[in-house]
Motif scaffolding. Structure first.
Motif, PDB file in Angstrom:
ATOM      1  N   ASN A 200       0.832  -1.199   0.000  1.00 10.60           N
ATOM      2  CA  ASN A 200       0.000   0.000   0.000  1.00 10.60           C
ATOM      3  C   ASN A 200       0.868   1.250   0.000  1.00 10.60           C
ATOM      4  OD1 ASN A 200       0.839   0.455   2.610  1.00 10.60           O
ATOM      5  ND2 ASN A 200      -0.969  -0.503   3.504  1.00 10.60           N
ATOM      6  N   GLN A 201       0.219   2.389  -0.169  1.00 10.19           N
ATOM      7  CA  GLN A 201       1.019   3.594  -0.404  1.00 10.19           C
ATOM      8  C   GLN A 201       1.867   3.979   0.795  1.00 10.19           C
ATOM      9  OE1 GLN A 201      -0.574   7.475  -0.761  1.00 10.19           O
ATOM     10  NE2 GLN A 201      -2.568   6.990   0.047  1.00 10.19           N
ATOM     11  N   ARG A 205       5.807   4.743   0.525  1.00 12.34           N
ATOM     12  CA  ARG A 205       6.216   6.101   0.856  1.00 12.34           C
ATOM     13  C   ARG A 205       7.259   6.119   1.958  1.00 12.34           C
ATOM     14  NH1 ARG A 205       3.688  11.258   0.326  1.00 12.34           N
ATOM     15  NH2 ARG A 205       2.166  11.143  -1.340  1.00 12.34           N
ATOM     16  N   LEU A 364      -0.060   5.969  -7.640  1.00 12.14           N
ATOM     17  CA  LEU A 364      -1.194   5.109  -7.986  1.00 12.14           C
ATOM     18  C   LEU A 364      -1.183   3.904  -7.064  1.00 12.14           C
ATOM     19  CD1 LEU A 364      -3.486   4.268  -9.997  1.00 12.14           C
ATOM     20  CD2 LEU A 364      -1.737   2.999 -11.208  1.00 12.14           C
ATOM     21  N   TYR A 365      -2.333   3.659  -6.444  1.00 15.28           N
ATOM     22  CA  TYR A 365      -2.467   2.448  -5.641  1.00 15.28           C
ATOM     23  C   TYR A 365      -3.678   1.684  -6.156  1.00 15.28           C
ATOM     24  CZ  TYR A 365      -4.287  -0.533  -1.976  1.00 15.28           C
ATOM     25  OH  TYR A 365      -4.803  -1.601  -1.316  1.00 15.28           O
ATOM     26  N   VAL A 366      -3.511   0.409  -6.414  1.00 20.56           N
ATOM     27  CA  VAL A 366      -4.640  -0.406  -6.841  1.00 20.56           C
ATOM     28  C   VAL A 366      -4.739  -1.616  -5.927  1.00 20.56           C
ATOM     29  CG1 VAL A 366      -5.668  -1.712  -8.730  1.00 20.56           C
ATOM     30  CG2 VAL A 366      -4.348   0.332  -9.229  1.00 20.56           C
ATOM     31  N   ASP A 367      -5.924  -1.813  -5.362  1.00 22.70           N
ATOM     32  CA  ASP A 367      -6.171  -2.950  -4.492  1.00 22.70           C
ATOM     33  C   ASP A 367      -6.273  -4.215  -5.346  1.00 22.70           C
ATOM     34  OD1 ASP A 367      -7.076  -3.474  -1.572  1.00 22.70           O
ATOM     35  OD2 ASP A 367      -8.444  -4.657  -2.813  1.00 22.70           O
TER      36      ASP A 367
ATOM     37  N   GLU B 119     -10.304   0.790  -3.128  1.00 25.18           N
ATOM     38  CA  GLU B 119      -9.943  -0.110  -4.229  1.00 25.18           C
ATOM     39  C   GLU B 119      -8.753   0.410  -5.007  1.00 25.18           C
ATOM     40  OE1 GLU B 119     -12.229  -3.126  -5.278  1.00 25.18           O
ATOM     41  OE2 GLU B 119     -11.905  -2.785  -3.159  1.00 25.18           O
ATOM     42  N   ILE B 121      -6.217   4.271  -5.586  1.00 28.20           N
ATOM     43  CA  ILE B 121      -5.995   5.712  -5.431  1.00 28.20           C
ATOM     44  C   ILE B 121      -5.056   6.122  -6.545  1.00 28.20           C
ATOM     45  CG2 ILE B 121      -5.266   7.565  -3.888  1.00 28.20           C
ATOM     46  CD1 ILE B 121      -5.102   5.426  -1.682  1.00 28.20           C
TER      47      ILE B 121
END
Lengths: 533, 292
Positions: A200-201, A205, A364-367, B119, B121
């Motif tokens: 995750n971001q 980071r 960009l974060y994609v689950d 889902e 960002i």
């Protein structure tokens, strides 16, 4: 074929079709063969395996289709090349001189690199770099002039060598942190792209946000009695960094390090000079009374003191006698395990030469659940487009022997492209899928040109008529392909990140089309139309 | 006049009935209006078209929201005002976008606190976006210049070449104007589509030129044959792109839908330009220009 020679002659006749079939088979092999499955042996990867794992096919999926975080940002800094510096000038003098002319920078932010070999790159002229925000190339130029050093050129970005170092360090950080399958690359000249599947971001980071500079410093009194900090070693002095572990039967955690042989003597000398290795070891009270403590070791990360500790006689004694340098081991202790892990990562990867400019980033974060949905949805969109194409083509020609091979040929192009992607391990993302659709689009267009041309002016009676018409059609196809390639090539090099895949696969599709699939379609059409089988 | 049937039962057009001036007037008028719109927007806003998040900065999140009143809960969940909320067809996912002021980490925390499933960002800072903007405009310009050079090199005749280049120019400008009129923002996908138009829409022009310049037979014979093929090509592409746009929009796959939509605009414009503008320039060149 009616004549003698049977199958061989017909293979020779239809060699373009044979070639297409072979290439399609090779692509299918690349797609499905377990022998070509993507390797998962990224250093630091753990039991969870490669994140870009694929299931049935060998296709690797990009971030949008596999889930994870991507951060794109340039590095902070400006640099000047061809700086004219009088021989024998000390680095420190230059740094101070340049910093004096810059409002927003101190000597620490200025780096000087004389000509020489740096990694794979040879640097011809002297480079001066300022690694802090809010300094422009023009300001650096002015500051250099003021200090009496003329520069040939100044640039609003960091130098190539600094960029390479940063990429290497970032790669190690990502790997060391156990974020498997992570990649770091440069696009468009100065933007660093860090991509980590399944993270995750915040995790990404935290990892890349700071320079991760770890210093082991001595906190001691100088000859005037004032307390100063002297760096006794940093990550460059280390040969080996152990794993972070909980201290057995005690509080906190520790990281064992081994100092490199060529630095050991120097490090040892600094321990002695700063009083750290004084007789009987030291008592450290840095936290309670920093103005009256005996010399302490400080563990400093990005300018922040993580921990302070004393040197016991067991370490101090061999340092005084000089024996320590023969087996230069050392333990760094921290308050808790996660800090120790962070320190270990930073020590192993080394410090970033400069920070990533996260004020100027794209994230960009994609689950993973969303990426699965993207996968099916984009597949549906693609199939719908193919069906639309088929519908129109059938409506237009109303002859299965013309339209059928057209659709099959266009689809074989997609199979070839997917095989190519699997073979080179190019990660598929949404833009690549758009490229596939574009390939079908341009492909079918060209097949229409061939079909119309070949069937024009009545029936195709002989081979010769076919050949001449086919050749005419091919001029248009070649011209159309060339314009598409020219139009899309800027995207293949620009840093408009996500669109690169689109451009690469559209161009690849056009090339495969012109060289392989469209000639083959010509052959198929010929044997169907000239009535020869 | 050979009776060539246009595909799909399109009514046959008898070009001899119209003068070049009449034929050229329509596409040129469309181009002029489009230029006015694009130019006007460029002068007032500093960009030829309304720029999307990837160019101006901002954050877009996909949130999975179970339960009642999702729209209302979205409004309550964030301290920053959402710039847009768009549901994704057939799911409980909403695409929520924010302007440049919002911090993506803070938004993520707020979404999680509100019980939404995050889902995806996608966030871009303004300065990063402005860099992308320069690259995008530069890319389109380079692509266009490259295409023009190539076309001139292939035909080596001024009028037919310039006809292709002008058509292609119009094929790019008219979609831009349509985006302004319909309030569609420029995304990375639309930039890709604009580049694609440059490479793709000239296909039918090249076909037409090739038939008229390099084939035997009368002008009209060649032109009609090129038209038959060209219209099939363009309509096939338009059909594919319309379907892709509809499906991708329903699923909220922004990249695919913006590529598709802009290509539909561009290819439709191309029908007009190829068979009115390019055609009459060629006819003029063939019957009058050459004799000078």
């Amino acid at each position: 074929m009616a004549d003698e020679g049977g199958t061989w002659a017909s293979i020779k006749e239809n060699w373009r079709v044979v070639l297409l079939v072979l290439i399609v088979l090779a692509s299918v092999f690349a797609l499905f063969s377990p022998t070509l499955a993507p390797s998962t042996d990224t250093p630091g990867s753990t039991a969870n395996g490669s994140a870009a794992d694929t299931g049935v096919t060998n296709l690797q999926f990009g971030l949008e289709l596999s889930g994870g975080t991507r951060i794109q940002a340039p590095l902070v800094g400006v640099h000047a090349t061809g700086v004219d510096i009088p021989e024998g000038t000390e680095r420190a003098t230059i740094r101070q001189g340049v910093a004096a002319g810059l409002e927003n920078a101190s000597a620490q932010d200025v780096a000087v690199r004389f000509p020489g070999e740096y990694g794979d790159t040879t640097q011809q002229t002297t480079v001066v770099e300022v690694r802090t925000a809010n300094v422009t190339a023009a300001q650096l130029d002015a500051a250099l002039n003021e200090a009496g050093y003329e520069a040939d050129n100044t640039y609003n970005r960091v130098s190539g060598i600094t960029q390479q170092t940063a990429v290497t360090v970032l790669r190690q950080k990502v790997n060391e942190a156990g974020l498997s399958g992570g990649t770091v690359r440069v696009v468009g000249g100065d933007v660093i792209v860090v991509e980590v599947p399944n993270a995750n971001q915040t995790a990404v980071r935290d990892l890349i946000e700071s320079r991760g500079q770890v210093l082991i410093q001595a906190y001691h009194q100088n000859e005037n009695g004032t307390y100063v900090r002297t760096t006794v070693m940093d990550s460059d002095d280390l040969r080996q960094v152990g794993n972070a572990q909980q201290i057995q039967g005690g509080q906190g955690a520790e990281v064992g390090v081994v100092v490199a042989d060529d630095s050991a003597e120097d490090v040892q000398q600094r321990f002695v000079d700063t009083g750290l290795a004084q007789e009987g070891g030291t008592e450290c009270s840095y936290e309670q009374s920093p103005n009256s403590t005996e010399p302490c070791i400080l563990l400093v990360q990005d300018g922040q003191v993580l921990n302070s500790f004393a040197v016991d006689e067991g370490l101090a004694e061999p340092m005084r006698t000089g024996e320590w340098a023969d087996d230069p081991q050392f333990r760094l202790t921290t308050g808790n395990l996660s800090t120790a892990q962070e320190v270990a990562i930073n020590l192993r990867a080394g410090a970033l030469p400069t920070e990533l400019d996260l004020n100027q980033n794209s994230m960009l974060y994609v689950d993973p659940s969303q990426s699965d949905r993207f996968k099916t949805d984009s597949l549906i969109a693609g199939i719908a487009a193919v069906l639309a194409v088929s519908g129109v083509v059938f409506a237009r020609y109303q002859r299965v022997e013309v339209a059928g091979p057209m659709i099959v040929t266009a689809l074989s192009e997609v199979v070839i492209l997917m095989g190519a992607a699997a073979a080179i391990g190019y990660p598929i993302d949404l833009s690549v899928i758009a490229g596939f659709v574009a390939a079908i689009g341009t492909g079918v267009d060209d097949l229409i040109i061939i079909a119309d041309e070949v069937m024009s002016e009545g029936e195709v009676t002989s081979q010769r008529v076919f050949q001449s018409r086919f050749r005419k059609a091919f001029w248009v196809i070649g011209a159309a392909a060339a314009t598409t390639i020219v139009a899309l090539s800027p995207l293949a090099v620009l840093s408009l990140g996500q669109l690169r895949g689109f451009a690469i696969f559209t161009i690849l599709g056009v090339l495969v089309g012109v060289l392989v699939t469209r000639p083959a379609y010509g052959d198929i059409l010929r044997s169907l139309l000239t009535g020869k089988h | 006049m050979p009776g060539v049937d246009l595909p799909f039962g399109l009514p046959e057009v008898d070009y001899t009935e119209y003068s070049n001036r009449q034929l050229v007037a329509v596409p040129l008028a469309v181009l002029a209006v489009a230029l006015l719109i694009v130019g006007g927007v460029w002068l007032t806003t500093g960009a030829p078209v309304d720029l999307g998040m990837e160019f101006t900065g901002g954050t877009e999140m996909r949130l999975q929201i179970d339960g009642e009143n999702p729209q209302q809960r979205i409004q309550q969940a964030f301290t920053a005002e959402p710039a847009g909320v768009q549901p994704v067809a057939g799911s409980d996912v909403y695409i929520v976008s924010f302007g440049t002021g919002a911090n993506s980490e803070q938004l993520e925390t707020q979404a999680e606190n509100a019980g939404f499933g995050v889902e995806s960002i996608d966030s871009t800072s303004p300065s990063f976006g402005s860099e992308a903007q320069i690259q995008a405009i530069g890319g389109v310009a380079i692509a266009f210049a490259g295409m023009s050079v190539l076309v001139f090199a292939m035909f080596r005749t001024f009028v037919p070449s310039i006809a292709v280049v002008v058509s292609a120019f119009s094929d790019v400008v008219v979609p831009l104007a349509l985006m302004n009129v319909l309030g569609i923002q420029l995304t990375l996908g639309s930039v890709a589509a604009l580049l694609m138009i440059i490479g793709y829409s000239v296909d039918s022009d090249i076909l037409l030129n090739n038939h008229v310049l390099r084939r035997q037979g009368s002008f009209y014979e060649s032109a009609y044959r090129a038209m038959e093929t060209g219209i099939t090509m363009t309509l096939t592409s338009i059909a594919a792109m319309v379907v892709m746009t509809v499906v991708a929009t329903a699923f909220g796959i922004g990249l695919l839908s913006s590529i598709g939509l802009i290509l539909v605009f561009g290819l439709t414009t191309d029908l007009l330009n190829t068979y009115m503008l390019n055609m009459s320039l060629l006819r003029w060149w063939k019957f009058e220009g050459v004799n000078r």
